[in-house]
Design an enzyme around this catalytic site. Structure first.
Site, PDB file in Angstrom:
ATOM      1  N   HIS A 156     -21.871  74.950  37.318  1.00 11.02           N
ATOM      2  CA  HIS A 156     -20.535  75.524  37.119  1.00 11.02           C
ATOM      3  C   HIS A 156     -20.526  77.037  37.254  1.00 11.02           C
ATOM      4  CE1 HIS A 156     -19.522  71.505  35.806  1.00 11.02           C
ATOM      5  NE2 HIS A 156     -18.340  71.830  36.260  1.00 11.02           N
TER       6      HIS A 156
ATOM      7  N   ARG B 263      -9.475  73.926  35.515  1.00 11.55           N
ATOM      8  CA  ARG B 263     -10.511  73.376  34.623  1.00 11.55           C
ATOM      9  C   ARG B 263     -10.223  73.876  33.205  1.00 11.55           C
ATOM     10  NH1 ARG B 263     -13.873  74.204  39.446  1.00 11.55           N
ATOM     11  NH2 ARG B 263     -15.207  72.392  39.764  1.00 11.55           N
TER      12      ARG B 263
ATOM     13  N   ARG C 182      -6.379  69.752  34.512  1.00 11.36           N
ATOM     14  CA  ARG C 182      -7.267  68.684  34.074  1.00 11.36           C
ATOM     15  C   ARG C 182      -7.514  68.850  32.577  1.00 11.36           C
ATOM     16  NH1 ARG C 182     -13.183  68.554  36.542  1.00 11.36           N
ATOM     17  NH2 ARG C 182     -13.565  70.359  35.236  1.00 11.36           N
TER      18      ARG C 182
ATOM     19  N   GLU D 264     -14.458  60.573  40.142  1.00 11.26           N
ATOM     20  CA  GLU D 264     -15.783  61.209  40.176  1.00 11.26           C
ATOM     21  C   GLU D 264     -16.883  60.273  39.702  1.00 11.26           C
ATOM     22  OE1 GLU D 264     -15.515  64.894  37.996  1.00 11.26           O
ATOM     23  OE2 GLU D 264     -14.368  63.992  36.385  1.00 11.26           O
TER      24      GLU D 264
ATOM     25  N   ASN E 105     -18.253  66.814  43.354  1.00  9.55           N
ATOM     26  CA  ASN E 105     -19.495  67.309  42.719  1.00  9.55           C
ATOM     27  C   ASN E 105     -20.108  66.206  41.875  1.00  9.55           C
ATOM     28  OD1 ASN E 105     -18.433  69.673  43.747  1.00  9.55           O
ATOM     29  ND2 ASN E 105     -17.632  70.358  41.783  1.00  9.55           N
ATOM     30  N   ASP E 106     -19.292  65.616  41.026  1.00  5.58           N
ATOM     31  CA  ASP E 106     -19.815  64.542  40.188  1.00  5.58           C
ATOM     32  C   ASP E 106     -19.928  63.235  40.949  1.00  5.58           C
ATOM     33  OD1 ASP E 106     -20.517  65.564  37.642  1.00  5.58           O
ATOM     34  OD2 ASP E 106     -18.406  66.013  37.313  1.00  5.58           O
TER      35      ASP E 106
ATOM     36  N   ARG F 127     -26.928  67.242  39.080  1.00  3.48           N
ATOM     37  CA  ARG F 127     -26.471  68.441  39.787  1.00  3.48           C
ATOM     38  C   ARG F 127     -27.081  69.723  39.224  1.00  3.48           C
ATOM     39  NH1 ARG F 127     -20.027  68.434  38.278  1.00  3.48           N
ATOM     40  NH2 ARG F 127     -19.986  70.594  38.873  1.00  3.48           N
TER      41      ARG F 127
ATOM     42  N   CYS G  41     -10.884  67.909  45.045  1.00  6.27           N
ATOM     43  CA  CYS G  41     -10.994  69.209  44.358  1.00  6.27           C
ATOM     44  C   CYS G  41     -12.439  69.617  44.125  1.00  6.27           C
ATOM     45  CB  CYS G  41     -10.215  69.206  43.048  1.00  6.27           C
ATOM     46  SG  CYS G  41     -10.875  68.046  41.850  1.00  6.27           S
TER      47      CYS G  41
HETATM   48  C1  PEP Z   1     -16.162  67.591  40.448  1.00  6.80           C
HETATM   49  O1  PEP Z   1     -16.919  66.917  39.744  1.00  6.80           O
HETATM   50  O2  PEP Z   1     -16.176  67.560  41.694  1.00  6.80           O
HETATM   51  C2  PEP Z   1     -15.186  68.496  39.819  1.00  6.80           C
HETATM   52  C3  PEP Z   1     -14.258  69.101  40.524  1.00  6.80           C
HETATM   53  O3  PEP Z   1     -15.313  68.712  38.483  1.00  6.80           O
HETATM   54  P1  PEP Z   1     -16.431  69.674  37.847  1.00  6.80           P
HETATM   55  O4  PEP Z   1     -17.146  70.359  38.959  1.00  6.80           O
HETATM   56  O5  PEP Z   1     -15.737  70.617  36.941  1.00  6.80           O
HETATM   57  O6  PEP Z   1     -17.294  68.696  37.108  1.00  6.80           O
HETATM   58 MG    MG Z   2     -16.560  66.775  37.664  1.00  4.50          MG
END
Ligand code: PEP
Ligand code: MG
Length: 545
Positions: free
Chosen positions: A190, A297, A333, A432, A455-456, A466, A503
């Site tokens: 993050h 976020r 979110r 996700e 990402n998740d 990650r 996103c």
């Molecule tokens: C994701 O998981 O792609 C996402 C946008 O949420 P975060 O990166 O905050 O977990």
């Molecule tokens: Mg996420």
């Protein structure tokens, strides 16, 4: 000149002086002392109390000027708490009985006192637990000589750190940051995401060579190659300065795309929205000419405070963004806390596998009063703009039902109290987890929209943490498994009436723009700094084969 090689986490060039961020000790070591050292240890404690009170008096004066008397009061209260005899007596008792150093005694006494406040039935008293932790931390800082000087730094700097977690990052003064360089860290953490959102260069995994760098040295950060040039020679400095000027020129050229449509050569349109973490990034969104906010976020609001942000504070934050965007869609979110996004005052138990544990909407269900406060603030803010709400980490249909039940309760409470709110707020979920992607046909019938968190989704589909830099070679963001899931989600989402956005970081991967447009993705939400670049890519793309 010294050249250090790391890994690029956010592109761009920065030239400036270095500031080395000193990480706070997470755990205070249990250091034993001899019998004849007890008096001097108590003396050290008294000195630290004196010093901490002086800091608090200075902070109070600074806060009065910056935020006014009322909000500055907290520092006066902390100063008074430093004189609390019960607290000081219990620290001294631990030093004497256990023969331990003062900092360890403070951490034990502070934690005991904070726990007893946290267990009280009264909400006000529970909130005092965070104050006790705060004053203990301050005392420990005085005893260990730790100081976070970022506030005192004059001008902008390149920040060098061992590693940074999201809550440390959020507390930094972003206007002073030219670039981040960390010894550890991962590209999809993050902190790296935040650097991309801010549009500043970032390098991770630069290794132990960073230890040899000192405050005030000149450096160039090349966020394209992942290189740091410390004390650059004249030739390197001139070359990089020229590159930086070229980079600024490209940025200016992109500005010409403001006000233009996100439409491909053959007429396919897509919405390009921006991702943010706080109302402070509103100007970045407006300057980027994004069509809205695709991911706010909200958990980042929780990082900025020492205790649960109350309804009023959250309401103001959401309202500011909604009003600032003047009717453009803002997807907020609900808090996605847990895993790498830890918040001290939530007092979460340590988990073996936090990424698979109590995070996202699961934690919201576990803390109904915290979740309700957030939903109340969101719905009250909905009267001031075009709000859409989404829930993170959903895997099953019952979770959507449960979240909607919270919404219903909040709506009827607000109605009874006479608050105005928008009854038509769109409700969506993040896709996700592979489970959500696989049952997207069923989920689409329950919600207005999906936002794919790549990402998740990548982490959970490929079983790659990650945060873990050791397995980065297994993180294939273009893996067909992930792309197939995305295609399926778009197709089924549309078939069953939900619009679909992306996103996660993949939304800004220009090598996939054509593929996403072919899939029929409705919205791509990227860091504000990326919006115009993505618009340019869309406008140069031919979608039909
Ligand atoms: C994701 O998981 O792609 C996402 C946008 O949420 P975060 O990166 O905050 O977990
Ligand atoms: Mg996420």
């Amino acid at each position: 000149m010294q050249v250090i090689q790391g890994k690029s986490a956010s592109k761009g060039l920065a030239i400036g002086k270095i500031y080395c961020y000193k990480k706070k000790q997470e755990m205070v070591e249990r250091r034993y002392i001899k019998d004849n050292e007890i008096d001097s240890e108590i003396e050290r404690l008294n000195e630290a109390v004196k010093q901490a009170k002086e800091h608090l008096a200075q902070l109070y004066q600074k806060a009065v000027k910056e935020v006014g008397e009322k909000d500055a009061q907290v520092f006066e209260i902390h100063k008074m708490m430093m004189d609390d005899e019960d607290f000081l007596d219990s620290i001294i008792a631990i030093i004497k009985k256990e023969r331990v150093a003062a900092e360890y005694a403070v951490s034990v006494a502070g934690e005991q006192m904070a726990k007893s406040f946290a267990e009280m039935n009264d909400e006000y008293m529970q909130g005092r637990a965070a104050d006790v932790r705060d004053i203990s931390d301050r005392l420990i800082d005085c005893l260990t000589g730790y100081s976070d000087d970022t506030d005192n730094q004059v001008g902008q700097f390149i920040l060098i750190a061992e590693d940074l977690n999201p809550s440390e990052t959020i507390k930094l003064d972003k206007t002073k940051l030219l670039a981040f360089v960390t010894a550890k860290g991962s590209v999809s953490s993050h902190t790296a995401i935040l650097a991309r959102n801010l549009g500043i260069p970032a390098i991770v995994q630069a290794g132990d060579d960073l230890d040899k760098i000192n405050d005030g040295q000149m450096a160039i950060v090349d966020g394209y190659k992942g290189n740091i040039y410390v004390d650059p020679d004249d030739v390197t400095l001139t070359t990089m300065q020229k590159k930086k000027n070229d980079e600024d020129t490209v940025k200016e050229l992109l500005i010409q795309l403001k006000g233009k449509d996100n439409v491909s050569l053959d007429g396919h349109r897509v919405d390009i929205f921006a991702n943010i973490g706080s109302p402070g990034e509103l100007d970045l969104v407006i300057n980027s000419d994004a069509g809205g906010v695709g991911l706010f976020r909200s958990e980042f609001l929780y990082f900025e405070t020492n205790t649960y942000p109350d309804e009023e504070m959250q309401f103001k934050a959401y309202k500011t963004v909604l009003e600032g965007l003047k009717g453009k869609k803002v997807v907020i979110r609900t808090m996605d806390i847990g895993a790498d996004k830890q918040v001290d005052y939530f007092n979460l138990d340590k988990e073996e596998n936090p990424a698979l544990g109590l995070r996202g909407v699961r934690l919201s269900f576990e803390r109904p009063e915290v979740f309700t406060t957030q939903l109340r603030a969101l719905y009250r803010a909905s009267a001031f703009g075009n709000l859409a709400i989404m829930f993170p980490m959903v895997a099953s249909v019952w979770e959507v039902h449960e979240a909607k039940k919270f919404i219903k309760d909040v709506q009827s409470e607000l109605k009874k109290e006479g608050h105005k709110f928008d009854e038509e707020v769109e409700v969506g979920i993040m896709i996700e987890t592979p489970a959500a992607a696989i049952i997207c046909d069923i989920l689409a019938q329950e919600v207005d929209f999906f936002s794919i968190g790549t990402n998740d989704l990548t982490q959970y589909t490929l079983a790659v943490d990650r945060q873990n830099q050791k397995i980065e070679r297994y993180v294939d963001t273009h893996h067909r498994a992930v792309l197939r899931l995305i295609r399926e989600v778009v197709e089924k989402g549309h078939k069953y009436g939900a619009w679909v956005g992306i996103c996660g970081e993949l939304a800004g991967d220009l090598s996939l723009t054509q593929e996403f447009l072919r899939m029929g993705v409705d919205e791509l939400s990227v860091s504000p700094a990326k919006v115009l670049e993505l618009r340019r890519e869309v406008r140069m793309t031919r979608v039909t084969k």
